[in-house]
Design an enzyme around this catalytic site. Structure first.
Site, PDB file in Angstrom:
ATOM      1  N   CYS B  79      23.772  52.988  -1.092  1.00 46.08           N
ATOM      2  CA  CYS B  79      25.085  52.953  -1.760  1.00 46.08           C
ATOM      3  C   CYS B  79      25.857  51.705  -1.315  1.00 46.08           C
ATOM      4  O   CYS B  79      25.458  50.593  -1.613  1.00 46.08           O
ATOM      5  CB  CYS B  79      25.849  54.253  -1.503  1.00 46.08           C
ATOM      6  SG  CYS B  79      27.251  54.476  -2.613  1.00 46.08           S
ATOM      7  N   HIS B 181      22.228  57.868  -4.092  1.00 47.24           N
ATOM      8  CA  HIS B 181      22.088  58.603  -2.840  1.00 47.24           C
ATOM      9  C   HIS B 181      20.748  59.327  -2.815  1.00 47.24           C
ATOM     10  O   HIS B 181      20.650  60.426  -3.356  1.00 47.24           O
ATOM     11  CB  HIS B 181      23.237  59.604  -2.680  1.00 47.24           C
ATOM     12  CG  HIS B 181      24.541  58.950  -2.396  1.00 47.24           C
ATOM     13  ND1 HIS B 181      24.945  58.644  -1.120  1.00 47.24           N
ATOM     14  CD2 HIS B 181      25.513  58.490  -3.209  1.00 47.24           C
ATOM     15  CE1 HIS B 181      26.113  58.042  -1.158  1.00 47.24           C
ATOM     16  NE2 HIS B 181      26.482  57.930  -2.423  1.00 47.24           N
ATOM     17  N   GLU B 183      19.427  60.899  -0.493  1.00 44.00           N
ATOM     18  CA  GLU B 183      19.551  62.156   0.261  1.00 44.00           C
ATOM     19  C   GLU B 183      20.138  63.277  -0.582  1.00 44.00           C
ATOM     20  O   GLU B 183      20.158  64.428  -0.164  1.00 44.00           O
ATOM     21  CB  GLU B 183      20.389  61.925   1.527  1.00 44.00           C
ATOM     22  CG  GLU B 183      21.894  61.769   1.332  1.00 44.00           C
ATOM     23  CD  GLU B 183      22.358  60.389   0.868  1.00 44.00           C
ATOM     24  OE1 GLU B 183      21.503  59.566   0.451  1.00 44.00           O
ATOM     25  OE2 GLU B 183      23.580  60.144   0.912  1.00 44.00           O
TER      26      GLU B 183
END
Lengths: 265, 200
Positions: B79, B181, B183
């Protein structure tokens, strides 16, 4: 192209039980983490956990729930239900959730929205509105919506469209519109409410209340101009799977994130 | 050991947990010597570009990060971490970045809702170990108002359309950045983290 989102909503009590999940031989059926993992595997784009615990330990219970979810599920999730203070928001965001959803507290203390947005960014602050239809005193033909709080028990006298704009001005990065009239009916979302708010504000609208099937989701994501459709019981009772809903939407040209198989071993 | 750099720009716990989920050990670090000791370095982050560079500078983290990359240790910016890899940003004034990749960080043009929030597709531009087993046009979860305009086409690894086509994965050799992202991008994102931990 940005996908429209399908979001299962889990009402969680004491961090352990999801309300409205059919009892079965599977003792974990009502465990929020197990259910979250199932929805994640089915292709949910996001999850909303609505905490309905009413006890002094509420903040600890929420913190524990957020921690458990963030260790098991790797999609964005929102936590709401009794979020009242900056510290409640911080507990949720620092625990690993993407967003905190604020409802009644924003009416009493609007600055909580601004505080949250300044600390964690607008994208982390969801303004949640419970709205009920009213006949409009000025224009007999038209409807308007009144904001209700405290789970629908308290009428605020506020116009929902104006409140939506105000929430965005305060810093909310997304709005959830829950129609009290449609909630629990399975007769479809309040399309008009969603459309009118979506035309007024620039942030994404999440439609809530009334989902009976994929056709309702299609209606609110197309005609209703919502960015996301939230549902609880149709998924909890396995009436429809997320895959079925997304297939239905994709066939009608709505951009959705398809389920893909990736080998993680 | 994978070092996840903490410099006061957002929550890193999710990144650490996601690495653990795919069987990689990741440690959140905030000291220069921890970066020097790491096999792999991850620079996550959300927030303002200028604040991020100031924090990195104040904490003495710029040199060890640049050193890790120049020594060929695998690096992943996430990011804001991707944006910081570029030479400069026009976010609220002009700011110098880490200058690992030539190009600029720019704001999305008028006409799109900003920030972009949600799941969007990545069109893979070239094969790399980072993307092994990740299907072309997989969806990832994005939250951002600025994008990177790479000067060199060969640094553009993945492209996403949000009104304009922009580089959502950039990098070369062993230093990469992703705008989304991983994750929070379910299996497609986890696969990238696993590849980074094992193959890059």
């Amino acid at each position: 192209m940005l996908a429209r989102r399908i979001i299962p909503c889990l009402d969680v009590k004491n961090g352990r039980n999801v309300r409205g999940v059919k009892f079965s031989a599977d003792k974990d059926a009502g465990d929020p983490i197990e259910l979250a993992k199932r929805y994640d595997a089915e292709g949910a784009d996001e999850l909303v956990f609505y905490d309905i615990t009413a006890s002094a330990e509420k903040r600890d219970i929420v913190a524990e729930l957020v921690r458990r979810v963030s260790e098991e599920v790797f999609i964005p999730f929102t936590v709401g239900g009794g979020v009242r203070t900056y510290y409640d928001i911080r507990t949720i965001i620092e625990g690993g959730a993407e967003k905190a959803s604020i409802n009644s507290a924003a009416i009493h203390t609007p600055e909580i929205i601004t505080q949250g947005a300044e600390s964690f960014g607008s994208q982390a602050i969801v303004g949640s509105i419970d709205a009920i239809r009213r006949s409009n005193p000025d224009q007999i033909e038209d409807v308007c919506w009144e904001v209700v709080i405290n789970g629908g028990r308290t009428y605020t006298g506020r116009d929902a469209l104006e409140w939506a704009e105000e929430l965005v001005d305060l810093g909310a990065g997304e709005l959830v519109l829950n129609s009290i009239d449609a909630d629990g009916t399975k007769d479809g979302y309040d399309i008009e409410l969603n459309r009118m708010v979506a035309e007024r504000v620039d942030v994404p609208i999440v439609a809530s209340g009334g989902a009976g099937g994929p056709e309702d989701m299609y209606a609110v994501l197309s005609e209703g101009k919502a960015s996301a459709a939230l549902a609880a019981s149709i998924f909890h009772y396995s009436q429809y799977s997320i895959v079925e809903v997304k297939t239905y939407l994709a066939e009608r040209g709505v951009p959705v994130r398809p389920k893909i198989e990736i080998d993680l071993t | 050991m994978i070092a996840v750099v903490n410099y006061g720009m957002g929550n890193l716990r999710s990144v650490q947990k996601a690495f653990e989920h795919v069987g990689a050990k990741a440690v959140i670090v905030d000291r220069p010597e921890d970066i020097d000791a790491a096999d792999r370095v991850v620079l996550p982050g959300v927030g303002a570009f200028g604040d991020a560079m100031n924090n990195l500078k104040t904490e003495g983290l710029i040199a060890p990060i640049v050193r890790a990359i120049s020594e060929g240790r695998p690096f992943l910016g996430i990011c804001l971490g991707l944006q910081l890899m570029f030479a400069e940003s026009e976010e609220m004034g002009q700011h110098r970045g880490l200058d690992i990749l030539p190009g600029k960080v720019k704001r999305f043009p008028e006409g799109q809702r900003v920030p972009q929030i949600g799941w969007n597709e990545v069109r893979i531009q070239r094969e790399t170990a980072l993307l092994d087993g990740v299907p072309d046009r997989s969806y990832f979860y994005f939250v951002h108002s600025f994008f990177v305009a790479s000067e060199r086409d060969e640094d553009v690894v993945g492209v996403t359309d949000y009104g304009i086509d922009y580089a959502s994965i950039a990098g070369n050799d062993r230093a990469f950045g992703v705008q989304f992202h991983p994750e929070k991008s379910q299996d497609a994102g986890l696969k990238i983290l696993k590849n980074f931990a094992e193959k890059v």
